[in-house]
Each structure stands twice: as C-alpha cells, then as structure tokens.
Design a protein around this motif. Structure first.
Motif, PDB file in Angstrom:
ATOM      1  N   UNK A 102     -10.884   0.554 -20.595  1.00 20.76           N
ATOM      2  CA  UNK A 102     -11.534   1.169 -19.298  1.00 20.76           C
ATOM      3  C   UNK A 102     -11.687   0.179 -18.276  1.00 20.76           C
ATOM      4  N   UNK A 103     -12.239  -0.896 -18.954  1.00 20.85           N
ATOM      5  CA  UNK A 103     -12.677  -2.027 -17.831  1.00 20.85           C
ATOM      6  C   UNK A 103     -11.376  -2.579 -17.206  1.00 20.85           C
ATOM      7  N   UNK A 104     -10.205  -2.818 -17.769  1.00 22.88           N
ATOM      8  CA  UNK A 104      -8.848  -3.384 -17.153  1.00 22.88           C
ATOM      9  C   UNK A 104      -8.614  -2.267 -16.101  1.00 22.88           C
ATOM     10  N   UNK A 105      -8.426  -1.048 -16.554  1.00 25.03           N
ATOM     11  CA  UNK A 105      -8.036   0.168 -15.457  1.00 25.03           C
ATOM     12  C   UNK A 105      -9.132  -0.012 -14.288  1.00 25.03           C
ATOM     13  N   UNK A 106     -10.372  -0.030 -14.669  1.00 26.96           N
ATOM     14  CA  UNK A 106     -11.294   0.073 -13.443  1.00 26.96           C
ATOM     15  C   UNK A 106     -10.972  -1.384 -12.751  1.00 26.96           C
ATOM     16  N   UNK A 107     -10.942  -2.626 -13.126  1.00 24.99           N
ATOM     17  CA  UNK A 107     -10.802  -3.749 -12.458  1.00 24.99           C
ATOM     18  C   UNK A 107      -9.557  -3.638 -11.570  1.00 24.99           C
ATOM     19  N   UNK A 108      -8.453  -3.359 -12.234  1.00 29.16           N
ATOM     20  CA  UNK A 108      -7.058  -3.189 -11.283  1.00 29.16           C
ATOM     21  C   UNK A 108      -7.166  -2.413 -10.293  1.00 29.16           C
ATOM     22  N   UNK A 109      -7.795  -1.378 -10.472  1.00 30.89           N
ATOM     23  CA  UNK A 109      -8.057  -0.119  -9.154  1.00 30.89           C
ATOM     24  C   UNK A 109      -9.036  -0.702  -8.165  1.00 30.89           C
ATOM     25  N   UNK A 110     -10.126  -1.322  -8.655  1.00 29.57           N
ATOM     26  CA  UNK A 110     -11.014  -2.013  -7.570  1.00 29.57           C
ATOM     27  C   UNK A 110     -10.246  -2.989  -6.884  1.00 29.57           C
ATOM     28  N   UNK A 111      -9.457  -4.088  -7.435  1.00 24.23           N
ATOM     29  CA  UNK A 111      -8.930  -4.911  -6.565  1.00 24.23           C
ATOM     30  C   UNK A 111      -7.822  -4.323  -5.823  1.00 24.23           C
ATOM     31  N   UNK A 112      -7.070  -3.443  -6.309  1.00 24.93           N
ATOM     32  CA  UNK A 112      -6.027  -2.693  -5.436  1.00 24.93           C
ATOM     33  C   UNK A 112      -6.694  -1.974  -4.255  1.00 24.93           C
ATOM     34  N   UNK A 113      -7.732  -1.322  -4.377  1.00 27.02           N
ATOM     35  CA  UNK A 113      -8.355  -0.514  -3.047  1.00 27.02           C
ATOM     36  C   UNK A 113      -9.023  -1.818  -2.347  1.00 27.02           C
ATOM     37  N   UNK A 114      -9.712  -2.835  -2.659  1.00 32.14           N
ATOM     38  CA  UNK A 114     -10.286  -3.792  -1.780  1.00 32.14           C
ATOM     39  C   UNK A 114      -9.171  -4.564  -0.888  1.00 32.14           C
ATOM     40  N   UNK A 115      -8.165  -4.849  -1.842  1.00 26.24           N
ATOM     41  CA  UNK A 115      -6.980  -5.646  -1.127  1.00 26.24           C
ATOM     42  C   UNK A 115      -6.328  -4.645   0.168  1.00 26.24           C
ATOM     43  N   UNK A 116      -6.239  -3.363  -0.352  1.00 25.24           N
ATOM     44  CA  UNK A 116      -5.419  -2.585   0.617  1.00 25.24           C
ATOM     45  C   UNK A 116      -6.403  -2.312   1.810  1.00 25.24           C
ATOM     46  N   UNK A 117      -7.657  -1.913   1.654  1.00 21.93           N
ATOM     47  CA  UNK A 117      -8.589  -1.957   2.830  1.00 21.93           C
ATOM     48  C   UNK A 117      -8.639  -3.108   3.671  1.00 21.93           C
ATOM     49  N   UNK A 118      -8.521  -4.307   3.001  1.00 23.81           N
ATOM     50  CA  UNK A 118      -8.787  -5.607   3.637  1.00 23.81           C
ATOM     51  C   UNK A 118      -7.625  -6.075   4.531  1.00 23.81           C
ATOM     52  N   UNK A 119      -6.205  -5.535   3.879  1.00 24.80           N
ATOM     53  CA  UNK A 119      -5.182  -5.785   4.581  1.00 24.80           C
ATOM     54  C   UNK A 119      -4.908  -4.895   5.802  1.00 24.80           C
TER      55      UNK A 119
END
Length: 411
Positions: free
Chosen positions: A29-46
């Motif tokens: 669960x932690x890995x899924x949440x971590x990867x999803x949060x990283x992808x969301x933040x990088x997407x919004x940032x970009x």
C-alpha cells in the motif's frame, strides 16, 4: 503482483492478521501511494512550469531574453513545487487507493481483518516524506531562489539592485544647542525637536549592504526641508548611545551612503540641488533586522519569519502579513496530512462504486476549494486583525474533521 497480493491477503485471513503478512500488505500500500503521490506532484509541477514559460514569452524584449526567462522559471520552480505538494498529495492518495479499489484489493484487505484506519495510516506514512520536503524547501531553498528570481524579473532593468518592496519608517529628529550639526538619535538633555525624517530603503542583504535610500526631512510644522537620494550604502559599524540609565547598552548602526543627491528647499519655495559623494545613515537596529524588514514575507524562511516576529514585538509593533506567512509555512504539514485523510475518505466512502476518473475530478475540485479557502481566511485575518494562527488552522481542522467523519461512516 495480483496473485502475490491475493495470497498475502488470504494468509492474513487464515493467521488472523499475522505480523509478517501485515508487513507485506503495508509495503504494498505504501509503495502504491508513494508512486502515485510522486507522479501527481511532478505532473502538476510540470504543468505549472509550462504555463509559467508561456506567460514569460509576452515579456521578452532586448533586455529580457529567452535565457533569462528560462533562468527565472528555474529559480521559481521550488516555489511552484512547494505550492503543489498539498494538492499533489491529495490527488496521489486518491489515485493510489483508487487503483487498489478498482482491482478489489481494498475489499480483500478489509475482509482479511485490516481496518480502514490502519490502511489510512499506511497512506499517511509516505505523505510524511513530502511534509519534510515542504519544510526543507521553505527553510533552505525559497529564501535564496525567490531572491534570485526577483533579481532577474525586475521591471526596472537599469537598476543593479532589485527592489523588494522596501522598508518605510518615520524617525524623530533632534538638533543640539551646542552644535550646528543635527543628531537625530541624540538623547541629551539639550536636544531640541527638529521635525522628523521619512526614510525609505528599497533593499538590504544579510551582509549589511543596502540599495537605494531616500530620506525626506520635515520641520516641526510638517514642511519639507530637504530630500536626499543615495544609490546604495555599506554598513560601517555601530556606535553606543550615551545613556545615564543602568539598562543594557544601546547602539546606533551606521551605513555609508554613496552617490548621494541632496535637494534643499527654502521657505520661498526655491530649491537647490547638490551632489555629494557620501553621507551617513544611522538606524537603531542591526543590519540583520534591516534585511528582514526589506524582504517580502514569502521570501523568508521559517526561522527568519520568527526572527521578524520577535523584532517587531521588541519594537512594540506587529506585521500581520509576516505572522500569517509564518503560520502558513509552519502548519503546511498539517494541511498535507488533512488532505490525505480526505482523499482516503473519497475512496472508502460513497465514491467507491464510481470510476477513478470521477474520484480524480472530485479530488482536484476539493484541492482547489481548500486552496481558495486558505487564501480567503488569510485575507480575512489581514483585514480584521483576527489571530492568523486560528485563521490558518480553521480550514485544516475542517478538512481533517470532514475526512474522519466520512471514514467513520464506513466503519
């Protein structure tokens, strides 16, 4: 991975939630949440970086080139990243748990005896990494990067030192009877009031250098007598103020003003202008305080905002703008965690039968609403003088309570 997950969940059910199998589920669960949060933040940032680049294209000219625009966006990128961490954490948590819900893996977890609150705690743990990241950006990166960005994107390209709003103050002025020279900070018994000075300093750095200085001298009747402008100044030291009291020794801090122009105005409204190579500016506080006073609140770190608050308290004054920025930066971790709780409630709540796309749209709308509410309570605090701490806490507490309420309904 699906079969490994199903086997782990089944084993957890048979062994009544053994610790080893719970660790496997926790890591998953932690890995899924971590990867999803990283992808969301990088997407919004970009996405924000692209919009900033398009915005800067309209400002290009001979003095503001494409290279400078790209450098400006680079220096502003930490600020954009810090701004999108809360919304990215909300969106990433929804996506991470939503993917698990779409494959019925959350249903298997709950059937195996894992509580909703335990799953939420697993999602909150990777969010803590971004809490630390936001604090580090606020403390160590933003003060420098924002200042470098301001220096590039200065509207007045001909000025070598950037204007950052600056510092205004009114100082009483005194003239001694035993000398023709003026001493604004004299505390001797024969000092006579000689009007006041309106002082403006547009910039100061931590090393004691200051930018453009303007000073207007008004007599006791409020009539303008002289106007002085200096291009810059350099800190030259401090001098003790003579005092007969037993209290701690006080000092006047002095700057050498360079390339000064002075305008004298006579009573007949005739003016004369003269240039002087230098003059001295005296202030009752140290260069570090001048540096804090000339910086915008968003450009200061947490420790600098606290120092600014203590300095203003010592002066018997208060800056609501800086207090508001201090509490917003200090409590930003709670904002991230409260949004993650809301994200979990979206997945476990009434939206569990809906598509992942709908969950993402609702999460984005709630993130925007939360951001606008934070801005609104900040404006209310500045307008009414109400406690910035309570105003900043109110949307965070409301968000956390909403998430906990929605989660409790599913128990």
């Amino acid at each position: 991975m699906r079969s490994l997950f199903s086997n782990s969940a089944a084993n957890a059910n048979k062994s009544n939630g053994s610790s080893s199998n719970l660790k496997v589920l926790s890591r998953y669960v932690k890995l899924n949440a971590l990867l999803a949060i990283i992808a969301a933040i990088i997407g919004l940032w970009a996405l924000q970086l692209v919009f900033s680049y398009l915005s800067e294209l309209d400002s290009l000219d001979d003095s503001y080139t494409m290279a400078e625009a790209l450098k400006y966006i680079l220096y502003r990128s930490p600020y954009f990243l810090e701004q999108f961490i809360p919304t990215g954490a909300l969106l990433g948590a929804v996506v991470g748990l939503g993917l698990l819900a779409n494959k019925s893996e959350l249903v298997v977890m709950r059937a195996s005896g894992v509580s909703v609150y335990r799953i939420v705690s697993w999602v909150l743990q990777p969010a803590l990494l971004f809490v630390l990241l936001a604090l580090m950006i606020n403390q160590f990166i933003l003060p420098t990067s924002n200042q470098l960005a301001h220096e590039i994107n200065n509207t007045d390209r001909d000025v070598s030192i950037t204007t950052v709003r600056g510092y205004w103050t009114v100082q009483p002025r005194f003239a001694t009877s035993d000398s023709s020279s003026e001493d604004r900070n004299s505390d001797t018994t024969d000092a006579q009031p000689d009007g006041s000075d309106i002082l403006y300093i547009d910039y100061a750095d931590a090393k004691g250098n200051i930018g453009e200085v303007k000073r207007w001298h008004l007599d006791n009747n409020g009539n303008l007598q002289t106007a002085i402008r200096a291009e810059d100044g350099k800190y030259i030291g401090r001098k003790p103020i003579d005092s007969n009291s037993d209290s701690a020794k006080k000092y006047n801090y002095e700057w050498q003003l360079n390339n000064m122009t002075k305008l004298n105005i006579s009573q007949g409204f005739e003016a004369s202008q003269a240039k002087s190579p230098s003059d001295t500016l005296s202030l009752p506080f140290a260069p570090e305080s001048v540096y804090l006073l000339t910086r915008e609140a968003e450009d200061l770190s947490l420790t600098q905002l606290y120092e600014h608050k203590q300095f203003m308290r010592g002066q018997g004054q208060r800056s609501l703008n800086h207090e508001l920025a201090f509490w917003q930066k200090l409590l930003s971790p709670l904002s991230i965690l409260s949004l993650v709780i809301v994200a979990c409630s979206f997945v476990f709540g009434s939206l569990r039968t809906h598509s992942l796309g709908l969950r993402i749209v609702v999460a984005l709308l709630f993130g925007l609403l939360f951001s606008y509410l934070q801005d609104l309570v900040g404006f209310v605090s500045l307008a009414t003088g109400f406690s910035p701490l309570l105003m900043v806490l109110s949307p965070i507490i409301a968000s956390a309570l909403l998430g906990l309420y929605l989660l409790k309904r599913q128990m």
